[in-house]
Scaffold this active site. Structure first.
Site, mmCIF file in Angstrom:
data_model
loop_
_atom_site.group_PDB
_atom_site.id
_atom_site.type_symbol
_atom_site.label_atom_id
_atom_site.label_comp_id
_atom_site.label_asym_id
_atom_site.label_seq_id
_atom_site.Cartn_x
_atom_site.Cartn_y
_atom_site.Cartn_z
ATOM 1 N N ASP A 101 0.582 -1.012 0.210
ATOM 2 C CA ASP A 101 -0.360 0.221 -0.022
ATOM 3 C C ASP A 101 0.879 1.311 -0.210
ATOM 4 O OD1 ASP A 101 1.107 -0.392 2.505
ATOM 5 O OD2 ASP A 101 -1.210 -0.019 3.399
ATOM 6 N N SER A 102 2.034 0.683 -0.210
ATOM 7 C CA SER A 102 3.112 2.067 -0.344
ATOM 8 C C SER A 102 2.913 2.557 -1.826
ATOM 9 C CB SER A 102 4.491 1.572 0.163
ATOM 10 O OG SER A 102 4.752 0.573 -1.031
ATOM 11 N N ASP A 148 -0.611 -6.149 -0.289
ATOM 12 C CA ASP A 148 -1.516 -5.441 0.363
ATOM 13 C C ASP A 148 -3.041 -5.330 0.591
ATOM 14 O OD1 ASP A 148 0.433 -5.508 2.560
ATOM 15 O OD2 ASP A 148 1.122 -3.324 1.658
ATOM 16 N N LYS A 207 -1.006 -9.836 1.874
ATOM 17 C CA LYS A 207 -0.467 -9.376 3.490
ATOM 18 C C LYS A 207 -1.176 -8.632 4.046
ATOM 19 C CE LYS A 207 2.744 -5.684 3.713
ATOM 20 N NZ LYS A 207 2.298 -5.125 4.489
ATOM 21 N N GLU A 232 -2.235 -6.099 8.312
ATOM 22 C CA GLU A 232 -1.008 -5.476 9.788
ATOM 23 C C GLU A 232 -1.159 -5.630 10.990
ATOM 24 O OE1 GLU A 232 0.531 -1.777 7.197
ATOM 25 O OE2 GLU A 232 -0.439 -1.534 9.429
ATOM 26 N N GLU A 252 8.526 -4.890 9.947
ATOM 27 C CA GLU A 252 9.300 -3.076 9.502
ATOM 28 C C GLU A 252 9.537 -2.355 11.166
ATOM 29 O OE1 GLU A 252 7.760 0.225 7.092
ATOM 30 O OE2 GLU A 252 6.529 -1.371 7.521
#
Length: 273
Positions: free
Chosen positions: A44-45, A83, A113, A115, A182
């Site tokens: 999502d960056s 993501d 993925k 979080e 991270e």
């Protein structure tokens, strides 16, 4: 042949490091896949590096699917992981299944993925895995929690470190096939990596992880600001600007396009070829 999830786990056992990068469209995916990258993360960056947002939060599921499908079309060998965007999986297990299912069905990616490793999220991971959806976890600095955590390193105190370790273990127990660590201290990342049987992929987490991932824009010098834990391997940003400046100058001076070849020159060139 496309990389399989099981291969990553074998590599952990063999001590073979995993090389991962991010991708956001067909062009970059094709180039990175040809370079031999093991895992391509449609992170999502891309909200920041491709769409110009300040954080990852505005990215929608439809936008992510659009970019992930382009990435998957450019890949022949790498494992493609996508993501889940902010607030497309946190509200309920049913929402997470619907969002992750759309990604796999509509993009051609192999895994998702998400979080966090707190109890509710571990339960969501378990439900996704039971539904046949491979899941990569992500603990430590979680960018979707930027309004709570900022971008500071996580796990610096013993209590924080124990919490992150517990989350990683919970994700493994829930069936995650790998976990991103991270921006945590290298000693904590090493501790987690030793205790997990699934691979850890580090970003700003030292060299003891089973693999490493970087945002490709940082690696290639395309970001305005590179994180302190990243390394820039090329300055493509400056090269692109220089090339475009030269092109503009040649257009304005009449050097581009070049004048057409005369008939005699075309005949000579044809004979020579």
């Amino acid at each position: 042949m496309a990389l399989r999830i099981q291969q990553l786990q074998q590599w952990k056992q063999q001590g073979r490091p995993i090389a991962a990068l991010t991708a956001w469209d067909w062009l970059w995916a094709r180039l990175l896949d040809r370079a031999g990258v093991d895992l391509l993360l449609v992170g999502d960056s891309l909200a920041m590096v491709a769409l110009g947002y300040k954080t990852t939060l505005p990215l929608t599921l439809d936008q992510m699917i659009h970019h992930a499908a382009a990435v998957a079309r450019g890949v022949e060998s790498a494992l493609v992981v996508v993501d889940l965007p902010f607030l497309t999986y946190q509200a309920s297990e049913a929402e997470a299944i619907a969002s992750a299912g759309r990604i796999l069905k509509e993009t051609g990616a192999q895994a998702v993925k998400l979080e966090g490793g707190y109890p509710e999220m571990a339960a969501t991971v378990a439900r996704l895995v039971r539904s046949g959806i491979p899941v990569m976890g992500h603990v430590g600095l979680t960018p979707q929690s930027v309004n709570q955590l900022g971008y500071r390193q996580q796990g610096r105190s013993p209590a924080e470190g124990d919490r992150i370790l517990a989350e990683a273990l919970a994700l493994e127990a829930a069936g995650a096939f790998a976990i991103v660590l991270e921006h945590v201290p290298a000693t904590l990342a090493e501790r987690i990596t030793r205790q997990l049987t699934i691979p850890t992929i580090g970003i700003g987490a030292g060299n003891a992880c089973d693999g490493q991932v970087l945002v490709t824009a940082d690696l290639l010098g395309l970001s305005d600001q590179t994180p302190p834990f990243a390394k820039t391997y090329a300055d493509l940003g400056a090269a692109v600007i220089a090339a475009a400046e030269t092109y503009c100058q040649e257009v304005r001076s009449g050097q581009f396009p070049p004048p057409p070849l005369s008939a005699a020159a075309q005949t000579h060139q044809s004979i020579g070829s």
